[in-house]
Each structure stands twice: as C-alpha cells, then as structure tokens.
Design a protein around this motif. Structure first.
Motif, PDB file in Angstrom:
ATOM      1  N   THR A  71       6.483   6.990   1.345  1.00  0.00           N
ATOM      2  CA  THR A  71       6.621   5.574   0.968  1.00  0.00           C
ATOM      3  C   THR A  71       7.225   4.801   2.135  1.00  0.00           C
ATOM      4  N   ALA A  72       6.975   3.487   2.134  1.00  0.00           N
ATOM      5  CA  ALA A  72       7.397   2.658   3.258  1.00  0.00           C
ATOM      6  C   ALA A  72       8.782   2.075   3.039  1.00  0.00           C
ATOM      7  N   LEU A  73       9.637   2.267   4.025  1.00  0.00           N
ATOM      8  CA  LEU A  73      10.912   1.570   4.042  1.00  0.00           C
ATOM      9  C   LEU A  73      10.721   0.174   4.618  1.00  0.00           C
ATOM     10  N   ALA A  74       9.826   0.062   5.590  1.00  0.00           N
ATOM     11  CA  ALA A  74       9.596  -1.208   6.280  1.00  0.00           C
ATOM     12  C   ALA A  74       8.199  -1.181   6.886  1.00  0.00           C
ATOM     13  N   ALA A  75       7.813  -2.309   7.471  1.00  0.00           N
ATOM     14  CA  ALA A  75       6.549  -2.389   8.204  1.00  0.00           C
ATOM     15  C   ALA A  75       6.823  -2.979   9.577  1.00  0.00           C
TER      16      ALA A  75
ATOM     17  N   ALA B 175       0.829  -1.221   0.000  1.00  0.00           N
ATOM     18  CA  ALA B 175       0.000   0.000   0.000  1.00  0.00           C
ATOM     19  C   ALA B 175       0.854   1.258   0.000  1.00  0.00           C
ATOM     20  N   PHE B 176       2.008   1.198   0.650  1.00  0.00           N
ATOM     21  CA  PHE B 176       2.854   2.378   0.751  1.00  0.00           C
ATOM     22  C   PHE B 176       4.103   2.263  -0.119  1.00  0.00           C
ATOM     23  N   ASP B 177       4.010   1.449  -1.158  1.00  0.00           N
ATOM     24  CA  ASP B 177       5.115   1.308  -2.107  1.00  0.00           C
ATOM     25  C   ASP B 177       4.749   2.025  -3.400  1.00  0.00           C
ATOM     26  N   PRO B 178       5.703   2.710  -4.043  1.00  0.00           N
ATOM     27  CA  PRO B 178       5.397   3.396  -5.302  1.00  0.00           C
ATOM     28  C   PRO B 178       4.868   2.456  -6.381  1.00  0.00           C
ATOM     29  N   ARG B 179       5.221   1.175  -6.277  1.00  0.00           N
ATOM     30  CA  ARG B 179       4.765   0.197  -7.262  1.00  0.00           C
ATOM     31  C   ARG B 179       3.508  -0.515  -6.808  1.00  0.00           C
TER      32      ARG B 179
ATOM     33  N   VAL C 199      -0.332  -3.745  12.074  1.00  0.00           N
ATOM     34  CA  VAL C 199       0.781  -3.399  11.181  1.00  0.00           C
ATOM     35  C   VAL C 199       0.756  -1.910  10.847  1.00  0.00           C
ATOM     36  N   VAL C 200       1.913  -1.281  11.011  1.00  0.00           N
ATOM     37  CA  VAL C 200       2.051   0.140  10.651  1.00  0.00           C
ATOM     38  C   VAL C 200       3.318   0.291   9.802  1.00  0.00           C
ATOM     39  N   PRO C 201       3.304   1.216   8.849  1.00  0.00           N
ATOM     40  CA  PRO C 201       4.495   1.420   8.020  1.00  0.00           C
ATOM     41  C   PRO C 201       5.526   2.312   8.696  1.00  0.00           C
ATOM     42  N   VAL C 202       6.790   2.052   8.395  1.00  0.00           N
ATOM     43  CA  VAL C 202       7.875   2.966   8.757  1.00  0.00           C
ATOM     44  C   VAL C 202       8.110   3.806   7.508  1.00  0.00           C
ATOM     45  N   LEU C 203       7.714   5.067   7.564  1.00  0.00           N
ATOM     46  CA  LEU C 203       7.632   5.882   6.357  1.00  0.00           C
ATOM     47  C   LEU C 203       8.844   6.777   6.147  1.00  0.00           C
ATOM     48  N   ARG C 204       9.214   6.889   4.873  1.00  0.00           N
ATOM     49  CA  ARG C 204      10.188   7.903   4.472  1.00  0.00           C
ATOM     50  C   ARG C 204       9.496   9.263   4.415  1.00  0.00           C
ATOM     51  N   GLY C 205      10.282  10.296   4.167  1.00  0.00           N
ATOM     52  CA  GLY C 205       9.728  11.641   4.084  1.00  0.00           C
ATOM     53  C   GLY C 205       8.734  11.805   2.949  1.00  0.00           C
ATOM     54  N   ASP C 206       8.875  10.983   1.882  1.00  0.00           N
ATOM     55  CA  ASP C 206       7.967  11.099   0.740  1.00  0.00           C
ATOM     56  C   ASP C 206       6.702  10.264   0.898  1.00  0.00           C
TER      57      ASP C 206
ATOM     58  N   GLU D 102       9.146   6.768  15.588  1.00  0.00           N
ATOM     59  CA  GLU D 102      10.453   6.943  16.237  1.00  0.00           C
ATOM     60  C   GLU D 102      11.557   6.312  15.417  1.00  0.00           C
ATOM     61  N   ILE D 103      11.299   5.123  14.865  1.00  0.00           N
ATOM     62  CA  ILE D 103      12.302   4.474  13.997  1.00  0.00           C
ATOM     63  C   ILE D 103      12.593   5.341  12.794  1.00  0.00           C
ATOM     64  N   ALA D 104      11.543   5.850  12.150  1.00  0.00           N
ATOM     65  CA  ALA D 104      11.724   6.711  10.986  1.00  0.00           C
ATOM     66  C   ALA D 104      12.520   7.962  11.332  1.00  0.00           C
ATOM     67  N   ALA D 105      12.231   8.551  12.489  1.00  0.00           N
ATOM     68  CA  ALA D 105      12.941   9.762  12.905  1.00  0.00           C
ATOM     69  C   ALA D 105      14.413   9.475  13.170  1.00  0.00           C
ATOM     70  N   ASP D 106      14.685   8.313  13.773  1.00  0.00           N
ATOM     71  CA  ASP D 106      16.080   7.940  14.041  1.00  0.00           C
ATOM     72  C   ASP D 106      16.867   7.718  12.756  1.00  0.00           C
ATOM     73  N   LEU D 107      16.164   7.269  11.708  1.00  0.00           N
ATOM     74  CA  LEU D 107      16.825   7.035  10.414  1.00  0.00           C
ATOM     75  C   LEU D 107      16.945   8.317   9.610  1.00  0.00           C
ATOM     76  N   VAL D 108      16.223   9.367  10.016  1.00  0.00           N
ATOM     77  CA  VAL D 108      16.199  10.644   9.290  1.00  0.00           C
ATOM     78  C   VAL D 108      15.857  10.378   7.831  1.00  0.00           C
ATOM     79  N   LEU D 109      14.715   9.745   7.608  1.00  0.00           N
ATOM     80  CA  LEU D 109      14.329   9.338   6.252  1.00  0.00           C
ATOM     81  C   LEU D 109      13.809  10.527   5.450  1.00  0.00           C
TER      82      LEU D 109
END
Length: 243
Positions: A204-208, A153-157, A195-202, A236-243
């Motif tokens: 899209t999901a880097l992980a779930a 759902a949160f993938d560009p493809r 299930v929740v996505p770990v989102l990048r700034g744009d 918090e994971i997304a913020a730590d990665l500075v996505l």
C-alpha cells in the motif's frame, strides 16, 4: 433488543465559531475583515471579536495592522507537520528528492491522501532555469490528478474511493499493474505527470512521488529516464523509512 446508546452531542459555541473562522479563511485565501468573516459565517462582528483576538494571540491568525484584514498563519501547517509519519516522510524524502531533481533537472513533489484528497507535503524545485512547482500544503481532488489516482490505486480503500469520487476502477487496476502513472497534467496539458508510489511492505502507498515533467529543447532527461529515476527514488525513500 435494546437500542444502541447514542453518543451525546455537546455544543461548544466558542469552538464552533473558531473552527468556522479557520475553515473560512482556509477556503477563501487572502485577507478578510472582521465584518467579512462575521457575514460569511452568519455571526455578528461582536460575536466573533473574542474568537479572532484569541486566534491571533495564539498565532493561528495574522492581522494586518494597517488594513485590519485577517489571514491564516502557518501555525496549523506547522502542527500538522509535527505528526511523526509526516515528519519522518519529509526527513527521509527531501534528501532523495533533491538528488532526483539534480539528476533529471526537473521539479518533484511528495503527496499523501488527506481526508480523501491529495495534500502536497514536500516539494523541491528544479535546479534548471525552468520547471513546474506545486505549493507545499496545496490540496487537490483525487479524480482529476495523476497523483491522486496513484494514491487511490495503492490504497486499501481504492474501490471505495473510486466509487465515491467517480473514478473508473479499471483505471486504478491498470495503474496497480503498471506500478506507476505517466500522463498529461489535468490542468497544464503541456506538462507530463510522472507519478510513482512510495510503498509500504504490504504494497500500500504511504505517499506518491510526482515529477511534473516539462519537455523542452533544454530538458536534460527524457520522460522514460525520469520515470526510472523516480521509481528508484521512491524505493530509496521507502527503504529509508523501513516501511
């Protein structure tokens, strides 16, 4: 108009045999003899003797000295986790996941898309006396799993993945709108996958991040509380990665 140049195909028989062996053992699981391996990949035992010896020497295979059976080592898994994105994801994710499990008293795992399937890359077990764990490295199809649906759902493809994997695009749209998915596990209906996505700034999901929620009289948290905690952990994971 001139025809586009074709990329030449170069056969590397020894490499083909080595990859056949690795893929076979990954699919079968457990140990196989030299004869079993040769038969399965349509080779003679003599043709794969040197390949097996080399893979064992380089640490990709383990051979039981008593039975002579070969099985995969963790060498490939180790190599995959040296990739910077996965290493960074684990480094940022595991401390947050441990805090999450302590808070909700449930297990949780982190997954990514791997060649259009779901790969579990990190897992923290529940500190309680009960919980549901998923093996790190496990691979699942997208469609049947709540984790796979959130990643798609949160993938560009997303639309392309839905078409190829037989997933309802409308379902992916509903997941995007909600920002999460909570539903009964496809394999263990007594478990509710949160299930929740770990989102990048744009967006899209880097992980779930998935909490396989087990509801019993001993459960310390309700599903709604688990969802809120999981969303905070993913952020918090997304913020730590500075996505």
């Amino acid at each position: 108009m001139a025809e586009p140049a074709q990329t030449p195909e170069y056969a590397v028989p020894a490499l083909d045999k080595a990859l056949d062996v690795l893929e076979l053992l990954a699919e079968r699981g457990g140990g196989l003899s030299q004869l079993d391996i040769a038969t399965a990949i349509d080779r003679s035992p003599g043709q794969i003797f040197r390949v097996l010896a080399t893979l064992e020497r380089r640490g990709y295979l383990l051979r039981d000295r008593r039975s002579g059976l070969y099985e995969l080592s963790l060498r490939l898994f180790d190599l995959a986790h040296r990739q910077e994105p996965l290493h960074a994801l684990e480094t940022a994710g595991l401390p947050v996941m441990r805090a999450l499990t302590e808070s909700v008293r449930q297990s949780c795992n982190l997954s990514v898309l791997d060649a259009e399937r779901v790969r579990v890359v990190a897992q923290v077990e529940s500190p309680a006396d009960f919980g549901f764990r998923v093996r790190v490295g496990a691979l699942f199809e997208i469609g049947p799993t709540a984790t796979g649906l959130v990643l798609a759902a949160f993938d560009p493809r997303g639309a392309e993945l839905a078409d190829r994997r037989g997933v309802d695009p409308a379902l992916l749209e509903r997941i995007r709108e909600a920002g999460h998915l909570v539903r009964a596990d496809a394999v263990q209906p007594s478990i509710t996958d949160v299930v929740v996505p770990v989102l990048r700034g744009d967006g899209t999901a880097l992980a779930a991040l998935t909490v396989p929620y087990v509801a019993t009289s001993l459960s310390a948290s309700l599903a709604d509380d688990v969802l809120a905690a999981a969303r905070a952990a993913a952020s918090e994971i997304a913020a730590d990665l500075v996505l």
